[in-house]
Design a protein around this motif. Structure first.
Motif, PDB file in Angstrom:
ATOM      1  N   PHE A  21      65.280 -48.738-128.678  1.00 22.38           N
ATOM      2  CA  PHE A  21      65.458 -47.381-128.188  1.00 22.38           C
ATOM      3  C   PHE A  21      66.897 -47.035-127.836  1.00 22.38           C
ATOM      4  O   PHE A  21      67.181 -45.920-127.421  1.00 22.38           O
ATOM      5  N   ALA A  22      67.801 -47.979-127.995  1.00 17.55           N
ATOM      6  CA  ALA A  22      69.223 -47.647-127.921  1.00 17.55           C
ATOM      7  C   ALA A  22      69.623 -47.113-129.297  1.00 17.55           C
ATOM      8  O   ALA A  22      69.035 -47.494-130.310  1.00 17.55           O
ATOM      9  N   PRO A  23      70.626 -46.222-129.360  1.00 14.38           N
ATOM     10  CA  PRO A  23      70.986 -45.616-130.655  1.00 14.38           C
ATOM     11  C   PRO A  23      71.843 -46.532-131.521  1.00 14.38           C
ATOM     12  O   PRO A  23      72.926 -46.159-131.977  1.00 14.38           O
ATOM     13  N   VAL A  24      71.364 -47.747-131.741  1.00 13.69           N
ATOM     14  CA  VAL A  24      72.126 -48.726-132.511  1.00 13.69           C
ATOM     15  C   VAL A  24      71.345 -49.288-133.686  1.00 13.69           C
ATOM     16  O   VAL A  24      71.876 -50.088-134.453  1.00 13.69           O
ATOM     17  N   SER A  25      70.084 -48.889-133.834  1.00 13.13           N
ATOM     18  CA  SER A  25      69.187 -49.299-134.917  1.00 13.13           C
ATOM     19  C   SER A  25      68.612 -50.699-134.722  1.00 13.13           C
ATOM     20  O   SER A  25      69.262 -51.707-135.023  1.00 13.13           O
ATOM     21  N   VAL A 124      71.744 -51.329-144.618  1.00 15.43           N
ATOM     22  CA  VAL A 124      71.876 -51.264-143.159  1.00 15.43           C
ATOM     23  C   VAL A 124      73.305 -50.900-142.766  1.00 15.43           C
ATOM     24  O   VAL A 124      73.526 -50.083-141.860  1.00 15.43           O
ATOM     25  N   LEU A 125      74.294 -51.500-143.434  1.00 13.71           N
ATOM     26  CA  LEU A 125      75.685 -51.197-143.116  1.00 13.71           C
ATOM     27  C   LEU A 125      75.997 -49.721-143.353  1.00 13.71           C
ATOM     28  O   LEU A 125      76.693 -49.079-142.556  1.00 13.71           O
ATOM     29  N   VAL A 126      75.464 -49.173-144.435  1.00 14.00           N
ATOM     30  CA  VAL A 126      75.648 -47.741-144.704  1.00 14.00           C
ATOM     31  C   VAL A 126      75.011 -46.916-143.593  1.00 14.00           C
ATOM     32  O   VAL A 126      75.617 -45.968-143.068  1.00 14.00           O
ATOM     33  N   GLY A 127      73.783 -47.275-143.216  1.00 10.33           N
ATOM     34  CA  GLY A 127      73.095 -46.545-142.156  1.00 10.33           C
ATOM     35  C   GLY A 127      73.820 -46.616-140.825  1.00 10.33           C
ATOM     36  O   GLY A 127      73.902 -45.614-140.093  1.00 10.33           O
ATOM     37  N   LEU A 128      74.352 -47.783-140.494  1.00 10.22           N
ATOM     38  CA  LEU A 128      75.081 -47.939-139.229  1.00 10.22           C
ATOM     39  C   LEU A 128      76.289 -47.013-139.168  1.00 10.22           C
ATOM     40  O   LEU A 128      76.526 -46.336-138.155  1.00 10.22           O
ATOM     41  N   VAL A 129      77.054 -46.957-140.251  1.00  8.97           N
ATOM     42  CA  VAL A 129      78.288 -46.164-140.245  1.00  8.97           C
ATOM     43  C   VAL A 129      77.981 -44.669-140.296  1.00  8.97           C
ATOM     44  O   VAL A 129      78.536 -43.883-139.512  1.00  8.97           O
ATOM     45  N   VAL A 130      77.110 -44.248-141.203  1.00 13.35           N
ATOM     46  CA  VAL A 130      76.800 -42.814-141.328  1.00 13.35           C
ATOM     47  C   VAL A 130      76.133 -42.308-140.055  1.00 13.35           C
ATOM     48  O   VAL A 130      76.430 -41.213-139.564  1.00 13.35           O
ATOM     49  N   GLY A 131      75.217 -43.105-139.501  1.00 14.80           N
ATOM     50  CA  GLY A 131      74.591 -42.720-138.245  1.00 14.80           C
ATOM     51  C   GLY A 131      75.589 -42.605-137.113  1.00 14.80           C
ATOM     52  O   GLY A 131      75.498 -41.715-136.258  1.00 14.80           O
ATOM     53  N   ALA A 132      76.582 -43.495-137.099  1.00 13.71           N
ATOM     54  CA  ALA A 132      77.630 -43.443-136.077  1.00 13.71           C
ATOM     55  C   ALA A 132      78.438 -42.157-136.193  1.00 13.71           C
ATOM     56  O   ALA A 132      78.797 -41.537-135.186  1.00 13.71           O
ATOM     57  N   LEU A 133      78.720 -41.741-137.417  1.00 16.09           N
ATOM     58  CA  LEU A 133      79.473 -40.498-137.618  1.00 16.09           C
ATOM     59  C   LEU A 133      78.690 -39.287-137.112  1.00 16.09           C
ATOM     60  O   LEU A 133      79.278 -38.359-136.524  1.00 16.09           O
ATOM     61  N   LEU A 134      77.382 -39.288-137.318  1.00 16.27           N
ATOM     62  CA  LEU A 134      76.552 -38.205-136.783  1.00 16.27           C
ATOM     63  C   LEU A 134      76.599 -38.189-135.261  1.00 16.27           C
ATOM     64  O   LEU A 134      76.709 -37.117-134.636  1.00 16.27           O
ATOM     65  N   LEU A 170      64.593 -42.885-141.394  1.00 18.18           N
ATOM     66  CA  LEU A 170      63.805 -43.661-142.353  1.00 18.18           C
ATOM     67  C   LEU A 170      64.705 -44.604-143.153  1.00 18.18           C
ATOM     68  O   LEU A 170      64.229 -45.573-143.733  1.00 18.18           O
ATOM     69  N   TRP A 171      66.000 -44.305-143.176  1.00 17.82           N
ATOM     70  CA  TRP A 171      66.981 -45.210-143.809  1.00 17.82           C
ATOM     71  C   TRP A 171      67.300 -46.323-142.811  1.00 17.82           C
ATOM     72  O   TRP A 171      67.831 -46.050-141.739  1.00 17.82           O
ATOM     73  N   PRO A 172      66.986 -47.568-143.123  1.00 17.78           N
ATOM     74  CA  PRO A 172      67.241 -48.668-142.184  1.00 17.78           C
ATOM     75  C   PRO A 172      68.703 -48.719-141.751  1.00 17.78           C
ATOM     76  O   PRO A 172      69.612 -48.633-142.583  1.00 17.78           O
ATOM     77  N   GLY A 173      68.914 -48.843-140.454  1.00 17.51           N
ATOM     78  CA  GLY A 173      70.259 -48.885-139.920  1.00 17.51           C
ATOM     79  C   GLY A 173      70.710 -47.573-139.323  1.00 17.51           C
ATOM     80  O   GLY A 173      71.674 -47.524-138.557  1.00 17.51           O
ATOM     81  N   PHE A 174      70.022 -46.473-139.678  1.00 14.47           N
ATOM     82  CA  PHE A 174      70.448 -45.163-139.184  1.00 14.47           C
ATOM     83  C   PHE A 174      70.085 -44.983-137.714  1.00 14.47           C
ATOM     84  O   PHE A 174      70.844 -44.415-136.941  1.00 14.47           O
TER      85      PHE A 174
END
Length: 275
Positions: A21-25, A124-134, A170-174
């Motif tokens: 539940f932290a915004p880190v995936s 996952v790496l893509v999701g982590l970075v794109v989610g961070a930008l959001l 739904l994208w893992p890592g986001f």
């Protein structure tokens, strides 16, 4: 089942509980930890390993139910309200349902595709970075004068928009919480109100997804794997209780950018190590 396997189950449960539940995936962390280190599929079959991840997710869900138990009792109409309470504006179950519809539909339609093609270190790496930008965008461009300090003030339109933004998770890592909290903040919710709505929405969608997965993989349960499942479930439950309470106290103060920075740094570190 030896002690080392039980310890691995406990560790995976801790990772799930701390990150769900932290915004880190949590999904991203589970894939990174398991694929790069624990490699559960080497001592469990692929199907049992996937079922285990569903079981420990249920531990995290139970933690949310306990923390928000009064809210869920109210949403389900199981609590008698005083005449004064009836006149107060309260979050309705219908608004939660509206927020769940977009990701629920897409999740059902694309579940098999997501499981087959998106659960990898690279995605996952893509999701982590794109989610961070959001998340960074949410903090930088959110309305300066937030009008919504309580989850009870959310409108149907806001619930639907947050639900649409949740589809990114739904994208893992986001990250489900990362996407929905960011969406809520961009719509003018306080970080705490957005987090509360995120956690409330998480219970039915996570429970539904977990139940569906368990039904599909029920035949892979065995008495040999039961201690592994129990250890992971309990550790996820305990650490989710701790992390959720801590996060709810913290989110209005630190907001999203520190979590976004962590995600980007983690992605860079994993990229260097893995590639």
């Amino acid at each position: 089942m030896d002690l080392l396997i039980i310890l691995k189950a406990i560790f995976l449960g801790i990772v799930e509980g701390l990150t769900e539940f932290a915004p880190v995936s949590s999904t991203g962390h589970m894939i990174i930890v398991d694929d790069m280190w624990l490699k559960s599929e080497e001592f469990l079959t692929k199907y049992v390993a996937n079922t285990f991840k569903v079981v420990i997710q249920l531990g995290s869900i139970m933690a949310v139910v306990i923390i928000f138990k009064d809210r869920f009792i109210d949403l389900l109409g199981l609590k008698r309200r005083t005449s004064e309470a009836v006149t107060q504006k309260r979050l309705s179950l219908s608004k939660v349902v509206v927020g769940l519809i977009p990701a629920g539909i897409l999740g059902v339609l694309f579940e098999d595709y997501i499981d087959e093609h998106l659960f990898s270190i690279e995605t996952v790496l893509v999701g982590l970075v794109v989610g961070a930008l959001l998340m960074i965008a949410a903090d930088l461009f959110s309305p300066k004068n937030k009008k919504i300090e309580s989850v009870d003030q959310i409108t149907y339109k806001q619930a639907m928009v947050v639900g649409l933004i949740q589809c990114f998770s739904l994208w893992p890592g986001f990250s489900r919480s990362g996407s929905t909290i960011s969406g809520g903040v961009l719509l003018g919710l306080s970080h705490r109100a957005a987090a509360d709505f995120t956690f409330i929405m998480a219970v039915p969608i996570m429970f539904g997804a977990s139940a569906l997965s368990l039904l599909k993989n029920w035949q892979y349960f065995s008495m040999d794997a039961l201690p592994f499942f129990i250890a992971g479930f309990l550790s996820a439950f305990v650490f989710a209780l701790i992390s959720i309470r801590f996060f709810l106290k913290l989110i209005n103060r630190v907001k999203l950018i520190p979590f976004a920075i962590y995600r980007i740094v983690l992605a860079l570190v994993i990229y260097v190590i893995y590639f």
